[in-house]
Design a protein around this motif. Sequence first.
Motif, PDB file in Angstrom:
ATOM      1  N   LYS A  26      11.211  -2.409  -0.522  1.00 32.08           N
ATOM      2  CA  LYS A  26      11.248  -1.759  -1.828  1.00 32.08           C
ATOM      3  C   LYS A  26      10.290  -0.571  -1.847  1.00 32.08           C
ATOM      4  O   LYS A  26       9.301  -0.542  -1.119  1.00 32.08           O
ATOM      5  CB  LYS A  26      10.845  -2.749  -2.927  1.00 32.08           C
ATOM      6  CG  LYS A  26      11.814  -3.898  -3.119  1.00 32.08           C
ATOM      7  CD  LYS A  26      11.328  -4.810  -4.238  1.00 32.08           C
ATOM      8  CE  LYS A  26      12.284  -5.968  -4.462  1.00 32.08           C
ATOM      9  NZ  LYS A  26      11.813  -6.875  -5.545  1.00 32.08           N
ATOM     10  N   GLN A  27      10.606   0.390  -2.722  1.00 30.74           N
ATOM     11  CA  GLN A  27       9.703   1.525  -2.889  1.00 30.74           C
ATOM     12  C   GLN A  27       8.409   1.063  -3.549  1.00 30.74           C
ATOM     13  O   GLN A  27       8.404   0.176  -4.413  1.00 30.74           O
ATOM     14  CB  GLN A  27      10.351   2.600  -3.776  1.00 30.74           C
ATOM     15  CG  GLN A  27      11.330   3.498  -3.052  1.00 30.74           C
ATOM     16  CD  GLN A  27      11.762   4.648  -3.945  1.00 30.74           C
ATOM     17  OE1 GLN A  27      12.576   4.469  -4.850  1.00 30.74           O
ATOM     18  NE2 GLN A  27      11.212   5.813  -3.703  1.00 30.74           N
ATOM     19  N   SER A  28       7.327   1.686  -3.142  1.00 26.11           N
ATOM     20  CA  SER A  28       6.041   1.350  -3.739  1.00 26.11           C
ATOM     21  C   SER A  28       5.958   1.908  -5.157  1.00 26.11           C
ATOM     22  O   SER A  28       6.300   3.065  -5.400  1.00 26.11           O
ATOM     23  CB  SER A  28       4.894   1.914  -2.895  1.00 26.11           C
ATOM     24  OG  SER A  28       4.877   1.326  -1.615  1.00 26.11           O
ATOM     25  N   VAL A  29       5.516   1.065  -6.091  1.00 22.11           N
ATOM     26  CA  VAL A  29       5.264   1.541  -7.459  1.00 22.11           C
ATOM     27  C   VAL A  29       3.770   1.755  -7.668  1.00 22.11           C
ATOM     28  O   VAL A  29       3.349   2.317  -8.674  1.00 22.11           O
ATOM     29  CB  VAL A  29       5.814   0.541  -8.496  1.00 22.11           C
ATOM     30  CG1 VAL A  29       7.328   0.482  -8.433  1.00 22.11           C
ATOM     31  CG2 VAL A  29       5.226  -0.847  -8.304  1.00 22.11           C
ATOM     32  N   VAL A  30       2.992   1.288  -6.686  1.00 18.17           N
ATOM     33  CA  VAL A  30       1.540   1.487  -6.701  1.00 18.17           C
ATOM     34  C   VAL A  30       1.124   1.953  -5.310  1.00 18.17           C
ATOM     35  O   VAL A  30       1.540   1.364  -4.307  1.00 18.17           O
ATOM     36  CB  VAL A  30       0.805   0.183  -7.078  1.00 18.17           C
ATOM     37  CG1 VAL A  30      -0.697   0.323  -6.840  1.00 18.17           C
ATOM     38  CG2 VAL A  30       1.073  -0.201  -8.525  1.00 18.17           C
ATOM     39  N   GLN A  31       0.329   3.011  -5.248  1.00 16.79           N
ATOM     40  CA  GLN A  31      -0.115   3.571  -3.972  1.00 16.79           C
ATOM     41  C   GLN A  31      -1.599   3.271  -3.740  1.00 16.79           C
ATOM     42  O   GLN A  31      -2.372   3.141  -4.694  1.00 16.79           O
ATOM     43  CB  GLN A  31       0.089   5.093  -3.957  1.00 16.79           C
ATOM     44  CG  GLN A  31       1.512   5.550  -4.264  1.00 16.79           C
ATOM     45  CD  GLN A  31       2.470   5.296  -3.126  1.00 16.79           C
ATOM     46  OE1 GLN A  31       2.058   5.197  -1.976  1.00 16.79           O
ATOM     47  NE2 GLN A  31       3.757   5.205  -3.433  1.00 16.79           N
ATOM     48  N   THR A  32      -1.979   3.180  -2.473  1.00 14.57           N
ATOM     49  CA  THR A  32      -3.385   2.957  -2.138  1.00 14.57           C
ATOM     50  C   THR A  32      -4.253   4.048  -2.748  1.00 14.57           C
ATOM     51  O   THR A  32      -3.974   5.241  -2.603  1.00 14.57           O
ATOM     52  CB  THR A  32      -3.572   2.965  -0.604  1.00 14.57           C
ATOM     53  OG1 THR A  32      -2.727   1.967  -0.022  1.00 14.57           O
ATOM     54  CG2 THR A  32      -5.019   2.685  -0.229  1.00 14.57           C
ATOM     55  N   GLY A  33      -5.309   3.616  -3.422  1.00 18.82           N
ATOM     56  CA  GLY A  33      -6.236   4.570  -4.030  1.00 18.82           C
ATOM     57  C   GLY A  33      -5.811   5.099  -5.388  1.00 18.82           C
ATOM     58  O   GLY A  33      -6.567   5.834  -6.043  1.00 18.82           O
ATOM     59  N   GLN A  34      -4.609   4.730  -5.830  1.00 24.35           N
ATOM     60  CA  GLN A  34      -4.109   5.211  -7.118  1.00 24.35           C
ATOM     61  C   GLN A  34      -4.860   4.549  -8.274  1.00 24.35           C
ATOM     62  O   GLN A  34      -5.175   3.363  -8.239  1.00 24.35           O
ATOM     63  CB  GLN A  34      -2.610   4.885  -7.239  1.00 24.35           C
ATOM     64  CG  GLN A  34      -1.991   5.285  -8.566  1.00 24.35           C
ATOM     65  CD  GLN A  34      -0.533   4.844  -8.667  1.00 24.35           C
ATOM     66  OE1 GLN A  34       0.074   4.442  -7.669  1.00 24.35           O
ATOM     67  NE2 GLN A  34       0.029   4.901  -9.853  1.00 24.35           N
ATOM     68  N   GLU A  54      -8.977   0.310 -16.632  1.00 28.56           N
ATOM     69  CA  GLU A  54      -8.616   1.158 -15.502  1.00 28.56           C
ATOM     70  C   GLU A  54      -9.141   0.544 -14.208  1.00 28.56           C
ATOM     71  O   GLU A  54     -10.224  -0.044 -14.180  1.00 28.56           O
ATOM     72  CB  GLU A  54      -9.176   2.565 -15.696  1.00 28.56           C
ATOM     73  CG  GLU A  54      -8.615   3.597 -14.737  1.00 28.56           C
ATOM     74  CD  GLU A  54      -9.105   5.005 -15.044  1.00 28.56           C
ATOM     75  OE1 GLU A  54     -10.287   5.293 -14.728  1.00 28.56           O
ATOM     76  OE2 GLU A  54      -8.323   5.799 -15.591  1.00 28.56           O
ATOM     77  N   ALA A  55      -8.352   0.685 -13.135  1.00 33.25           N
ATOM     78  CA  ALA A  55      -8.780   0.160 -11.837  1.00 33.25           C
ATOM     79  C   ALA A  55      -8.148   1.008 -10.744  1.00 33.25           C
ATOM     80  O   ALA A  55      -7.302   1.870 -11.003  1.00 33.25           O
ATOM     81  CB  ALA A  55      -8.367  -1.302 -11.697  1.00 33.25           C
ATOM     82  N   LYS A  56      -8.578   0.767  -9.506  1.00 30.47           N
ATOM     83  CA  LYS A  56      -8.053   1.510  -8.374  1.00 30.47           C
ATOM     84  C   LYS A  56      -7.338   0.545  -7.427  1.00 30.47           C
ATOM     85  O   LYS A  56      -7.894  -0.491  -7.046  1.00 30.47           O
ATOM     86  CB  LYS A  56      -9.179   2.229  -7.640  1.00 30.47           C
ATOM     87  CG  LYS A  56      -8.708   3.093  -6.465  1.00 30.47           C
ATOM     88  CD  LYS A  56      -9.876   3.820  -5.813  1.00 30.47           C
ATOM     89  CE  LYS A  56     -10.415   4.927  -6.701  1.00 30.47           C
ATOM     90  NZ  LYS A  56     -11.429   5.760  -6.001  1.00 30.47           N
ATOM     91  N   ALA A  57      -6.103   0.898  -7.030  1.00 28.96           N
ATOM     92  CA  ALA A  57      -5.312   0.034  -6.154  1.00 28.96           C
ATOM     93  C   ALA A  57      -5.869   0.034  -4.732  1.00 28.96           C
ATOM     94  O   ALA A  57      -6.235   1.090  -4.195  1.00 28.96           O
ATOM     95  CB  ALA A  57      -3.855   0.496  -6.134  1.00 28.96           C
TER      96      ALA A  57
END
Length: 228
Positions: free
Chosen positions: A167-175, A191-194
Amino acid sequence: MKTLSTAVAALLLASGAQAADMMDPAKLRQTVDQFLQVQSAGLPGKVTVTVGNVDQRMKLANCPAPEAFLMPGTKPWGKTTVGVRCTAPSPWTVYVPANVSVLGNYIAAAAPVPQGQPIVESQLATMQGDLTTLPASIATDKAQVLGRTSNIAISAGLPLRLDSLRKQSVVQTGQLVRLVSNGPGFKVSAEAKAGANAAEGQVVQVRTTGGQNISGIARAGGLVEVAF
């Protein structure tokens, strides 16, 4: 002459009695056929069962209630072997070859599918064939593959396998994502960072502005749901 006729008649009667005491190979094949018809009833497509020949040289005692079974690790799919056992009056077990074909739809590439790019409908075609002869985890519906990306380049005409798609990513590293949690009488948002890429519905770890690591479920729109 009368003595000879009597002897022949006696021989024929004995032969008939002996045959009646033997298991009919046709009944064996019928037992296997009926068993596989039941076992394959829920398969996705038109099922055809073909039972192989039974060795005519086998002399099995007649069985009023033969029981068919599949050996551990086998299933009613493609070429298989079905066991038939008898418990009384004389115990025996034989194995009969069979084939279960499933004619159904599957999804193939209508045009080359590049690696890593989202799959669109114009790249797909619905084909029909014996699913038992195709690779495992074959896609049978376009909805299963649309929007996903392939781990490998797929040539036109080849079937699509779900185990080679992601599946396509809906959340990216560092986002920067929005951490949300809902419960009886409360709603929390922060707020947080993935910490990694994640597709819809996958578990992803995020780090809050306070330095706390929390795991949640990735959702479209940069959201991560957390259950407390």
